[in-house]
Write an enzyme that holds these catalytic residues in place. Structure first.
Site, PDB file in Angstrom:
ATOM      1  N   ASP A 123       0.855  -1.189   0.000  1.00  0.00           N
ATOM      2  CA  ASP A 123       0.000   0.000   0.000  1.00  0.00           C
ATOM      3  C   ASP A 123       0.885   1.231   0.000  1.00  0.00           C
ATOM      4  OD1 ASP A 123      -3.280   0.249   0.942  1.00  0.00           O
ATOM      5  OD2 ASP A 123      -2.048   2.071   0.814  1.00  0.00           O
ATOM      6  N   GLU A 176     -14.650  -9.150  -6.470  1.00  0.00           N
ATOM      7  CA  GLU A 176     -14.798  -9.611  -5.096  1.00  0.00           C
ATOM      8  C   GLU A 176     -16.234  -9.348  -4.623  1.00  0.00           C
ATOM      9  OE1 GLU A 176     -12.829 -11.493  -3.185  1.00  0.00           O
ATOM     10  OE2 GLU A 176     -14.690 -11.444  -2.066  1.00  0.00           O
ATOM     11  N   PHE A 177     -16.825 -10.345  -3.968  1.00  0.00           N
ATOM     12  CA  PHE A 177     -18.210 -10.208  -3.526  1.00  0.00           C
ATOM     13  C   PHE A 177     -18.349 -10.168  -2.005  1.00  0.00           C
ATOM     14  CE2 PHE A 177     -18.266 -12.256  -7.692  1.00  0.00           C
ATOM     15  CZ  PHE A 177     -19.144 -11.441  -8.386  1.00  0.00           C
ATOM     16  N   PHE A 227     -31.849  -9.281   1.787  1.00  0.00           N
ATOM     17  CA  PHE A 227     -31.957  -7.925   1.217  1.00  0.00           C
ATOM     18  C   PHE A 227     -33.393  -7.466   1.089  1.00  0.00           C
ATOM     19  CE2 PHE A 227     -27.722  -6.399   0.305  1.00  0.00           C
ATOM     20  CZ  PHE A 227     -27.003  -7.525   0.652  1.00  0.00           C
ATOM     21  N   HIS A 234     -34.882  -6.108   3.922  1.00  0.00           N
ATOM     22  CA  HIS A 234     -35.063  -5.402   5.190  1.00  0.00           C
ATOM     23  C   HIS A 234     -35.177  -3.913   4.903  1.00  0.00           C
ATOM     24  CE1 HIS A 234     -34.103  -9.152   7.154  1.00  0.00           C
ATOM     25  NE2 HIS A 234     -33.039  -9.234   6.375  1.00  0.00           N
ATOM     26  N   CYS A 277     -19.930   0.511  -1.700  1.00  0.00           N
ATOM     27  CA  CYS A 277     -20.123  -0.164  -2.993  1.00  0.00           C
ATOM     28  C   CYS A 277     -21.422   0.185  -3.719  1.00  0.00           C
ATOM     29  CB  CYS A 277     -20.028  -1.669  -2.799  1.00  0.00           C
ATOM     30  SG  CYS A 277     -18.363  -2.191  -2.357  1.00  0.00           S
TER      31      CYS A 277
HETATM   32  N1  LIG Z   1     -15.299  -2.644   0.573  1.00  0.00           N
HETATM   33  C1  LIG Z   1     -16.033  -3.622   0.117  1.00  0.00           C
HETATM   34  O1  LIG Z   1     -16.895  -4.169   0.807  1.00  0.00           O
HETATM   35  C2  LIG Z   1     -15.842  -4.123  -1.288  1.00  0.00           C
HETATM   36  C3  LIG Z   1     -16.422  -5.342  -1.673  1.00  0.00           C
HETATM   37  C4  LIG Z   1     -16.224  -5.801  -2.963  1.00  0.00           C
HETATM   38  C5  LIG Z   1     -15.470  -5.051  -3.863  1.00  0.00           C
HETATM   39  N2  LIG Z   1     -14.930  -3.858  -3.462  1.00  0.00           N
HETATM   40  C6  LIG Z   1     -14.121  -3.120  -4.432  1.00  0.00           C
HETATM   41  O2  LIG Z   1     -12.753  -3.329  -4.117  1.00  0.00           O
HETATM   42  C7  LIG Z   1     -11.984  -2.180  -4.404  1.00  0.00           C
HETATM   43  C8  LIG Z   1     -11.238  -1.729  -3.152  1.00  0.00           C
HETATM   44  O3  LIG Z   1     -12.172  -1.357  -2.182  1.00  0.00           O
HETATM   45  P1  LIG Z   1     -11.776  -1.121  -0.652  1.00  0.00           P
HETATM   46  O4  LIG Z   1     -13.036  -0.901   0.091  1.00  0.00           O
HETATM   47  O5  LIG Z   1     -10.846  -2.179  -0.224  1.00  0.00           O
HETATM   48  O6  LIG Z   1     -10.970   0.265  -0.801  1.00  0.00           O
HETATM   49  P2  LIG Z   1     -10.041   0.985   0.313  1.00  0.00           P
HETATM   50  O7  LIG Z   1     -10.142   2.421   0.018  1.00  0.00           O
HETATM   51  O8  LIG Z   1     -10.378   0.459   1.658  1.00  0.00           O
HETATM   52  O9  LIG Z   1      -8.576   0.454  -0.036  1.00  0.00           O
HETATM   53  C9  LIG Z   1      -7.847   0.831  -1.149  1.00  0.00           C
HETATM   54  C10 LIG Z   1      -6.367   0.898  -0.736  1.00  0.00           C
HETATM   55  O10 LIG Z   1      -5.572   0.997  -1.926  1.00  0.00           O
HETATM   56  C11 LIG Z   1      -4.455   1.819  -1.639  1.00  0.00           C
HETATM   57  N3  LIG Z   1      -3.882   2.240  -2.927  1.00  0.00           N
HETATM   58  C12 LIG Z   1      -4.424   3.040  -3.877  1.00  0.00           C
HETATM   59  N4  LIG Z   1      -3.587   3.144  -4.931  1.00  0.00           N
HETATM   60  C13 LIG Z   1      -2.499   2.377  -4.665  1.00  0.00           C
HETATM   61  C14 LIG Z   1      -1.302   2.051  -5.371  1.00  0.00           C
HETATM   62  N5  LIG Z   1      -1.054   2.518  -6.604  1.00  0.00           N
HETATM   63  N6  LIG Z   1      -0.397   1.243  -4.776  1.00  0.00           N
HETATM   64  C15 LIG Z   1      -0.627   0.751  -3.540  1.00  0.00           C
HETATM   65  N7  LIG Z   1      -1.747   1.009  -2.835  1.00  0.00           N
HETATM   66  C16 LIG Z   1      -2.679   1.811  -3.392  1.00  0.00           C
HETATM   67  C17 LIG Z   1      -5.031   2.917  -0.786  1.00  0.00           C
HETATM   68  O11 LIG Z   1      -4.020   3.574  -0.038  1.00  0.00           O
HETATM   69  C18 LIG Z   1      -6.012   2.127   0.110  1.00  0.00           C
HETATM   70  O12 LIG Z   1      -5.412   1.704   1.306  1.00  0.00           O
HETATM   71  C19 LIG Z   1     -12.975  -1.144  -4.942  1.00  0.00           C
HETATM   72  O13 LIG Z   1     -12.987  -1.200  -6.325  1.00  0.00           O
HETATM   73  C20 LIG Z   1     -14.289  -1.625  -4.393  1.00  0.00           C
HETATM   74  O14 LIG Z   1     -15.380  -1.233  -5.182  1.00  0.00           O
HETATM   75  C21 LIG Z   1     -15.090  -3.396  -2.205  1.00  0.00           C
END
Ligand SMILES: NC(=O)c1ccc[n+]([C@@H]2O[C@H](COP(=O)([O-])OP(=O)(O)OC[C@H]3O[C@@H](n4cnc5c(N)ncnc54)[C@H](O)[C@@H]3O)[C@@H](O)[C@H]2O)c1
Length: 433
Positions: A30, A151-152, A252, A254, A263
């Site tokens: 990260d 990812e789900f 879903f 509720h 998301c």
């Molecule tokens: N949060 C969820 O429940 C969920 C579920 C399914 C899919 N997603 C998808 O997954 C993806 C990530 O979501 P998230 O909630 O984990 O996001 P997040 O914001 O929690 O995490 C993203 C991380 O990526 C890091 N980052 C960004 N650019 C970078 C780079 N070039 N090199 C290294 N690190 C970098 C950021 O510093 C951050 O820590 C999104 O596209 C989201 O839509 C999220």
């Protein structure tokens, strides 16, 4: 397998830790140095049940590490996952792909030998092609395949969702990449989890279609709840009555203050954009977005009605995160509701079990309290906004004694109307008489 996970957020950290637990060697990268430093000290930068222990165990057993510098991790990886954020782009609702593109540039510079580049971030149809072009433009000779693997997982139940998913979707036509993906998910394969191999574009679309469908299902029951209130029916019983039909399913359904989170809002918006631009607009999704936005905005008026106006009143809010068991505040209904309550003249005092650190800078003017009972002190109305378990079993007599007036607006239907009335509360909920 050796895995580099680019992005150590909610998805990257959980996926990285789970792959390590499957036996692979994983390095989570990260660019947020404070986050990596925290992880190296053994601290977990997000709240996700069970994650502390999973990270600690896999670090201890030498399969999981954290880095700011991606060089070594990418060069030695069989698979590099992109798990960076794809938030809504300001103005047009498109997914902002700048983090994904930046990650692709970095991978292009650092990869060595055959590498499978896997997009775990939620990205619009065609992004895999863009990633491929970015890498190819920088490394004409590179040996790689770009795979979509959406990812789900759900925050709050992420580890279980990752390890026991309903399905794993893999989008690629490349046979070598398929073998790598099969190997990565082998423990699930042995558990007979369906592993769906589809084209990359199909895979990208599956993720958006799934989220938009779920957002639509929530919005549907929210509108049915309004109808129930208008005609004197009970939405809980309607939800059960339709949910027992296998074609519909009970989840879903509720009703509440409108969906939020990291998301559904952004993904529904991005899908609507993609569809319009492709000349195949999805009106149901467009309407879902409008109806949900209006619903979140309307909650303050609902609370004002229950309280008999808000000027000079004190509102206690229990629950600030978009759902229980997370500290994630992205697009949480509280961000819409609390400022509106204050604009209508109310003081707001709030409590959330895990979200207050995130919420504080986002909710200026809100007074944060140390616990649920501190939050309801001298309140004229109590609003239950997120259904954390600890709010399901409040000492209601104590709550009543502490409040100035015994008015409760339960936006998650966690209490029973008859019971609340019997205890002397003026009680309002969603879609129930
Ligand atoms: N949060 C969820 O429940 C969920 C579920 C399914 C899919 N997603 C998808 O997954 C993806 C990530 O979501 P998230 O909630 O984990 O996001 P997040 O914001 O929690 O995490 C993203 C991380 O990526 C890091 N980052 C960004 N650019 C970078 C780079 N070039 N090199 C290294 N690190 C970098 C950021 O510093 C951050 O820590 C999104 O596209 C989201 O839509 C999220």
């Amino acid at each position: 397998m050796r895995v580099a996970m680019i992005g150590a957020g909610y998805v990257g950290l959980v996926s990285g830790a789970c792959f390590a637990d499957f036996g692979h060697v994983v390095c989570c990268v990260d660019k947020d140095a404070a986050r990596i430093a925290a992880l190296e000290r053994g601290e977990t930068p997000i709240y996700e049940p069970g994650l502390d222990e999973l990270l600690a165990r896999n670090v201890r057993e030498g399969r999981l590490s954290f880095r700011c510098d991606a060089a070594e991790a990418i060069a030695s990886a069989d698979a590099v996952f992109i798990a960076v954020g794809t938030p809504s782009r300001r103005g047009d609702g498109h997914a902002d792909l700048s983090y994904v593109h930046a990650a692709a540039e970095e991978i292009a510079q650092l990869m060595d030998g055959f590498t499978v580049v896997v997009t775990k971030s939620t990205v619009p149809v065609g992004t895999g092609d863009e990633i491929e072009q970015i890498i190819r433009a920088r490394r004409v000779d590179a040996d790689f395949a770009v795979v979509s693997n959406p990812e789900f997982l759900r925050e709050g139940a992420a580890i279980n969702d990752f390890k026991r998913p309903d399905r794993v979707v893999v989008g690629t036509d490349d046979e070598r990449a398929r073998d790598v993906m099969r190997e990565l998910y082998r423990p699930l394969f042995l558990n007979e989890t369906p592993l769906l191999f589809v084209s990359r574009r199909t895979s990208e679309l599956i993720k958006y279609a799934a989220n938009a469908f779920l957002a639509m299902k929530i919005t549907f029951i929210n509108e049915v709840a309004d109808l129930c209130e208008a005609v004197g029916a009970d939405v809980q019983q309607v939800a059960r009555g339709i949910g027992l039909d296998n074609r519909i399913g009970p989840k879903f359904l509720h009703p509440g203050p409108g969906y939020g989170g990291s998301c559904f809002p952004k993904d529904a918006l991005a899908l609507a954009r993609t569809a319009t631009e492709a000349g195949a607009p999805i009106r149901l999704v467009e309407t879902t977005i409008e109806v949900n936005d209006a619903r979140k905005r309307s909650m303050a008026a609902r609370i004002a009605a229950a309280a008999g106006g808000l000027q000079g009143k004190t509102v206690a809010i229990l629950g600030l995160t978009f759902k229980p068991n997370t500290d994630d505040m992205r697009d949480a209904p509280s961000l819409e509701v609390a400022p509106r309550l204050m604009a209508m003249g109310a003081r707001v005092q709030a409590f959330d079990p895990q979200g207050m650190g995130e919420a504080r800078p986002l909710l200026e003017g809100v007074e944060f309290r140390a616990g649920p009972y501190e939050a309801v002190e001298d309140a004229d109305v109590l609003v239950i906004l997120t259904e954390w378990d600890q709010f399901r079993a409040l000492d209601l007599d104590r709550v009543k004694l502490l409040m100035r007036r015994a008015v409760v607006v339960d936006l998650r239907n966690i209490y029973r109307p008859e019971e609340m009335r019997a205890r002397g509360f003026d009680y309002a909920s969603v879609g129930r008489a």
